[in-house]
Write a protein that holds these residues in place. Structure first.
Motif, PDB file in Angstrom:
ATOM      1  N   GLY A 110       0.826  -1.186   0.000  1.00  0.00           N
ATOM      2  CA  GLY A 110       0.000   0.000   0.000  1.00  0.00           C
ATOM      3  C   GLY A 110       0.868   1.246   0.000  1.00  0.00           C
ATOM      4  N   LEU A 111       0.344   2.314  -0.572  1.00  0.00           N
ATOM      5  CA  LEU A 111       1.146   3.540  -0.684  1.00  0.00           C
ATOM      6  C   LEU A 111       1.624   4.036   0.674  1.00  0.00           C
ATOM      7  CD1 LEU A 111      -0.752   5.611  -3.406  1.00  0.00           C
ATOM      8  CD2 LEU A 111       1.151   4.020  -3.682  1.00  0.00           C
ATOM      9  N   GLY A 112       0.834   3.840   1.695  1.00  0.00           N
ATOM     10  CA  GLY A 112       1.214   4.325   3.016  1.00  0.00           C
ATOM     11  C   GLY A 112       2.398   3.607   3.620  1.00  0.00           C
ATOM     12  N   ASP A 113       2.760   2.447   3.065  1.00  0.00           N
ATOM     13  CA  ASP A 113       3.874   1.666   3.594  1.00  0.00           C
ATOM     14  C   ASP A 113       5.083   1.660   2.671  1.00  0.00           C
ATOM     15  OD1 ASP A 113       2.367   0.805   5.866  1.00  0.00           O
ATOM     16  OD2 ASP A 113       1.358  -0.671   4.592  1.00  0.00           O
ATOM     17  N   ALA A 114       5.020   2.375   1.557  1.00  0.00           N
ATOM     18  CA  ALA A 114       6.038   2.234   0.516  1.00  0.00           C
ATOM     19  C   ALA A 114       7.118   3.314   0.534  1.00  0.00           C
ATOM     20  CB  ALA A 114       5.369   2.217  -0.860  1.00  0.00           C
ATOM     21  N   SER A 115       7.057   4.247   1.455  1.00  0.00           N
ATOM     22  CA  SER A 115       8.065   5.308   1.484  1.00  0.00           C
ATOM     23  C   SER A 115       9.457   4.727   1.707  1.00  0.00           C
ATOM     24  CB  SER A 115       7.744   6.309   2.591  1.00  0.00           C
ATOM     25  OG  SER A 115       8.726   7.318   2.659  1.00  0.00           O
ATOM     26  N   GLY A 116      10.423   5.148   0.879  1.00  0.00           N
ATOM     27  CA  GLY A 116      11.784   4.682   1.006  1.00  0.00           C
ATOM     28  C   GLY A 116      12.062   3.340   0.361  1.00  0.00           C
ATOM     29  N   ARG A 117      11.023   2.667  -0.105  1.00  0.00           N
ATOM     30  CA  ARG A 117      11.222   1.366  -0.742  1.00  0.00           C
ATOM     31  C   ARG A 117      11.644   1.548  -2.196  1.00  0.00           C
ATOM     32  NH1 ARG A 117       8.760  -2.621   2.454  1.00  0.00           N
ATOM     33  NH2 ARG A 117       9.703  -4.114   0.997  1.00  0.00           N
ATOM     34  N   THR A 118      12.160   0.497  -2.811  1.00  0.00           N
ATOM     35  CA  THR A 118      12.656   0.558  -4.182  1.00  0.00           C
ATOM     36  C   THR A 118      11.613   0.003  -5.136  1.00  0.00           C
ATOM     37  OG1 THR A 118      14.928   0.303  -3.402  1.00  0.00           O
ATOM     38  CG2 THR A 118      14.516  -0.146  -5.729  1.00  0.00           C
ATOM     39  N   LEU A 119      11.285   0.784  -6.154  1.00  0.00           N
ATOM     40  CA  LEU A 119      10.233   0.412  -7.097  1.00  0.00           C
ATOM     41  C   LEU A 119      10.681  -0.769  -7.949  1.00  0.00           C
ATOM     42  CD1 LEU A 119       7.397   1.263  -8.082  1.00  0.00           C
ATOM     43  CD2 LEU A 119       8.535   2.719  -9.759  1.00  0.00           C
ATOM     44  N   ALA A 120       9.795  -1.765  -8.097  1.00  0.00           N
ATOM     45  CA  ALA A 120      10.148  -3.001  -8.788  1.00  0.00           C
ATOM     46  C   ALA A 120       9.736  -3.008 -10.255  1.00  0.00           C
ATOM     47  CB  ALA A 120       9.508  -4.199  -8.075  1.00  0.00           C
ATOM     48  N   GLU A 121       8.885  -2.092 -10.671  1.00  0.00           N
ATOM     49  CA  GLU A 121       8.440  -2.039 -12.066  1.00  0.00           C
ATOM     50  C   GLU A 121       8.269  -0.582 -12.480  1.00  0.00           C
ATOM     51  OE1 GLU A 121       4.772  -4.114 -12.575  1.00  0.00           O
ATOM     52  OE2 GLU A 121       5.473  -5.951 -11.577  1.00  0.00           O
ATOM     53  N   ASP A 122       8.426  -0.326 -13.777  1.00  0.00           N
ATOM     54  CA  ASP A 122       8.069   0.995 -14.301  1.00  0.00           C
ATOM     55  C   ASP A 122       6.577   1.221 -14.105  1.00  0.00           C
ATOM     56  OD1 ASP A 122      10.674   1.363 -15.180  1.00  0.00           O
ATOM     57  OD2 ASP A 122      10.238   0.731 -17.236  1.00  0.00           O
ATOM     58  N   GLY A 147      13.628   0.704  -9.988  1.00  0.00           N
ATOM     59  CA  GLY A 147      14.931   0.914  -9.374  1.00  0.00           C
ATOM     60  C   GLY A 147      15.063   2.192  -8.587  1.00  0.00           C
ATOM     61  N   GLN A 148      14.069   3.080  -8.648  1.00  0.00           N
ATOM     62  CA  GLN A 148      14.183   4.322  -7.888  1.00  0.00           C
ATOM     63  C   GLN A 148      13.614   4.135  -6.489  1.00  0.00           C
ATOM     64  OE1 GLN A 148      11.325   6.688 -10.583  1.00  0.00           O
ATOM     65  NE2 GLN A 148      10.984   7.633  -8.591  1.00  0.00           N
ATOM     66  N   ARG A 149      14.219   4.831  -5.542  1.00  0.00           N
ATOM     67  CA  ARG A 149      13.688   4.819  -4.174  1.00  0.00           C
ATOM     68  C   ARG A 149      12.525   5.797  -4.107  1.00  0.00           C
ATOM     69  NH1 ARG A 149      18.255   5.989  -0.066  1.00  0.00           N
ATOM     70  NH2 ARG A 149      16.863   5.123   1.484  1.00  0.00           N
ATOM     71  N   LEU A 150      11.466   5.343  -3.492  1.00  0.00           N
ATOM     72  CA  LEU A 150      10.224   6.104  -3.521  1.00  0.00           C
ATOM     73  C   LEU A 150      10.224   7.187  -2.452  1.00  0.00           C
ATOM     74  CD1 LEU A 150       7.892   3.058  -4.090  1.00  0.00           C
ATOM     75  CD2 LEU A 150       8.328   4.903  -5.727  1.00  0.00           C
ATOM     76  N   ARG A 151      10.000   8.422  -2.910  1.00  0.00           N
ATOM     77  CA  ARG A 151       9.929   9.586  -2.031  1.00  0.00           C
ATOM     78  C   ARG A 151       8.470   9.995  -1.842  1.00  0.00           C
ATOM     79  NH1 ARG A 151      13.164  13.092  -6.195  1.00  0.00           N
ATOM     80  NH2 ARG A 151      11.543  12.036  -7.413  1.00  0.00           N
ATOM     81  N   SER A 152       8.253  10.982  -1.003  1.00  0.00           N
ATOM     82  CA  SER A 152       6.886  11.426  -0.746  1.00  0.00           C
ATOM     83  C   SER A 152       6.199  11.878  -2.022  1.00  0.00           C
ATOM     84  CB  SER A 152       6.882  12.551   0.287  1.00  0.00           C
ATOM     85  OG  SER A 152       7.683  13.657  -0.156  1.00  0.00           O
ATOM     86  N   GLN A 153       6.916  12.629  -2.883  1.00  0.00           N
ATOM     87  CA  GLN A 153       6.300  13.129  -4.103  1.00  0.00           C
ATOM     88  C   GLN A 153       6.000  12.005  -5.088  1.00  0.00           C
ATOM     89  OE1 GLN A 153       9.372  13.839  -2.949  1.00  0.00           O
ATOM     90  NE2 GLN A 153      10.761  14.600  -4.545  1.00  0.00           N
ATOM     91  N   ASP A 154       6.826  10.936  -5.066  1.00  0.00           N
ATOM     92  CA  ASP A 154       6.561   9.794  -5.940  1.00  0.00           C
ATOM     93  C   ASP A 154       5.271   9.089  -5.524  1.00  0.00           C
ATOM     94  OD1 ASP A 154       9.047  10.246  -7.217  1.00  0.00           O
ATOM     95  OD2 ASP A 154      10.068   9.073  -5.689  1.00  0.00           O
ATOM     96  N   LEU A 155       5.081   8.946  -4.223  1.00  0.00           N
ATOM     97  CA  LEU A 155       3.874   8.276  -3.740  1.00  0.00           C
ATOM     98  C   LEU A 155       2.646   9.141  -3.980  1.00  0.00           C
ATOM     99  CD1 LEU A 155       5.410   6.815  -0.486  1.00  0.00           C
ATOM    100  CD2 LEU A 155       4.854   5.599  -2.588  1.00  0.00           C
TER     101      LEU A 155
END
Length: 394
Positions: free
Chosen positions: A25-37, A147-155
């Motif tokens: 879920g988006l609320g748990d994904a901060s700082g995680r690495t995106l696995a797909e485009d 491959g990018q680390r997810l930031r607040s703006q990405d979420l």
């Protein structure tokens, strides 16, 4: 000894992603690495909407000689709009959809409303104050990269596309262990010859900042069997094993020999200051990183050499950092190794901590970054240097 760049490249050549993917879920994904485009599945915004509180009109209906335009409807954000009747205006609020037939929004500060009629006091610009459909994102557009680390703006961007969950790589599981009979834990009394174990907490905290799952294996005594047992248990549980101490050439430095007996030691000793005894190898087919024992050496080699490898194992595409140029407020004579000096930035440049010993951990908290010197590079006051603020590594 390998150069720092050669050591990093050697580790990256041996790296491979070591984790699977999961939906979070988006609320748990901060700082995680995106696995797909991630591609946009909708237009954002999905329809033309008003950028202002005001009045939506058909520009052709307005004339400076027109005493007023009757108001035919009121459109709030979130409500559906009827087609705009010819010769009329719609009272509209920020974010509300533009009614079919309207092509301009006049801000309310330029209008005067009375008895269901709006008078436009300043000439409007055709097409003004409308956020167009898809002006932020359009269907099919690539918006986030694997491959990018997810930031607040990405979420926030993912949420604007209506995504409730997002594919990420599972957290890399990193086991840490310290070695040394002299080590005691904070809170315990110190006996003669003993010191508190600062490396354990430096390693754990930095790995947690990077978003990894940390397994604390504890402290191994200066005994080959104890080191062997702990290394084997760490390799069974973790994706990567990291130790501090025991990789130099002393009679009580057992880690290097034990690693060689359990797998391989592929790299040892780097032309870096501080941190020369850095080691890399395999334990039971799990990557092993042996950090030096001195506390500043642990800190520097974690940031500079271990980090790119660990990020690559996590699936992160952003493994390297780029320095910024700053003026040096000090003189310094370089060494034959690549050197990392503890500094802090001021208005005029960066100043040097006076004691650059690898045992002075206070230098890392006094400062806010590192200055990188190439082998043999001297620094003169006022010259530009490669400055690496700590946040670049996080």
């Amino acid at each position: 000894m390998l150069s720092v760049n050669d050591a990093i490249e050697s580790l990256l050549d041996r790296s491979k992603r070591r984790v699977e993917t999961e939906l979070l879920g988006l609320g748990d994904a901060s700082g995680r690495t995106l696995a797909e485009d991630i591609f946009a599945r909708i237009d954002v915004p999905p329809a033309d909407n008003s950028a202002m509180d005001g009045y939506a009109i058909r520009y052709a209906d307005w004339s400076p000689k027109q005493p007023g335009i009757p108001i035919s409807q009121r459109i709030a954000a979130g409500s559906a709009a009827a087609d705009l009747a010819s010769g009329s205006a719609a009272r509209i609020f920020t974010g509300a959809e533009i009614p079919a037939g309207a092509d301009t929004v006049v801000m309310q500060e330029h209008c005067e409303e009375s008895e269901g009629v709006v008078r436009i006091l300043q000439p409007p610009a055709a097409g003004a104050n409308i956020r167009r459909k898809g002006q932020d994102l359009s269907i099919g557009q690539k918006v986030l990269a694997q491959g990018q680390r997810l930031r607040s703006q990405d979420l926030g961007l993912a949420a604007s596309l209506g995504l409730a969950k997002i594919p990420v790589f599972r957290r890399l599981k990193v086991a840490v262990m310290s070695t040394g009979d002299e080590l005691r834990e904070p809170g315990e009394p110190l006996l003669p010859g003993q010191i508190y174990n600062s490396n354990r907490y430096t390693m754990k905290a930095q790995l947690a900042i990077w978003g990894f799952e940390v397994l604390d294996m504890g402290v191994a005594r200066d005994d080959p069997d104890a080191v062997r047992e702990m290394l084997l248990e760490a390799a069974r549980q973790a994706d990567v094993v990291i130790t501090s101490g025991g990789v130099s050439v002393g009679e009580e430095d057992h880690v290097k020999a034990v690693v060689e007996s359990l797998g391989s030691l592929d790299l040892w000793r780097i032309a870096v200051k501080p941190g020369k005894p850095f080691a890399f190898g395999q334990v039971e087919q799990k990557p092993f990183i042996g950090l030096p024992g001195n506390p500043v050496s642990v800190f520097v080699t974690m940031l500079v050499i271990a980090r790119p490898f660990l990020f690559a194992c996590q699936g992160n595409a952003e493994t390297l950092v780029n320095p910024v140029q700053q003026a040096a407020l000090f003189n310094h004579q370089g060494s034959s190794r690549e050197e990392y000096l503890r500094v802090r930035a001021t208005n005029g440049g960066v100043e040097l901590f006076p004691n650059q010993s690898s045992g002075v951990l206070f230098s890392t908290t006094w400062g806010d970054g590192l200055v990188r010197l190439l082998p043999g590079q001297d620094i003169s006051q006022g010259s530009l240097v490669d400055y690496l603020p700590y946040p670049l590594f996080n």
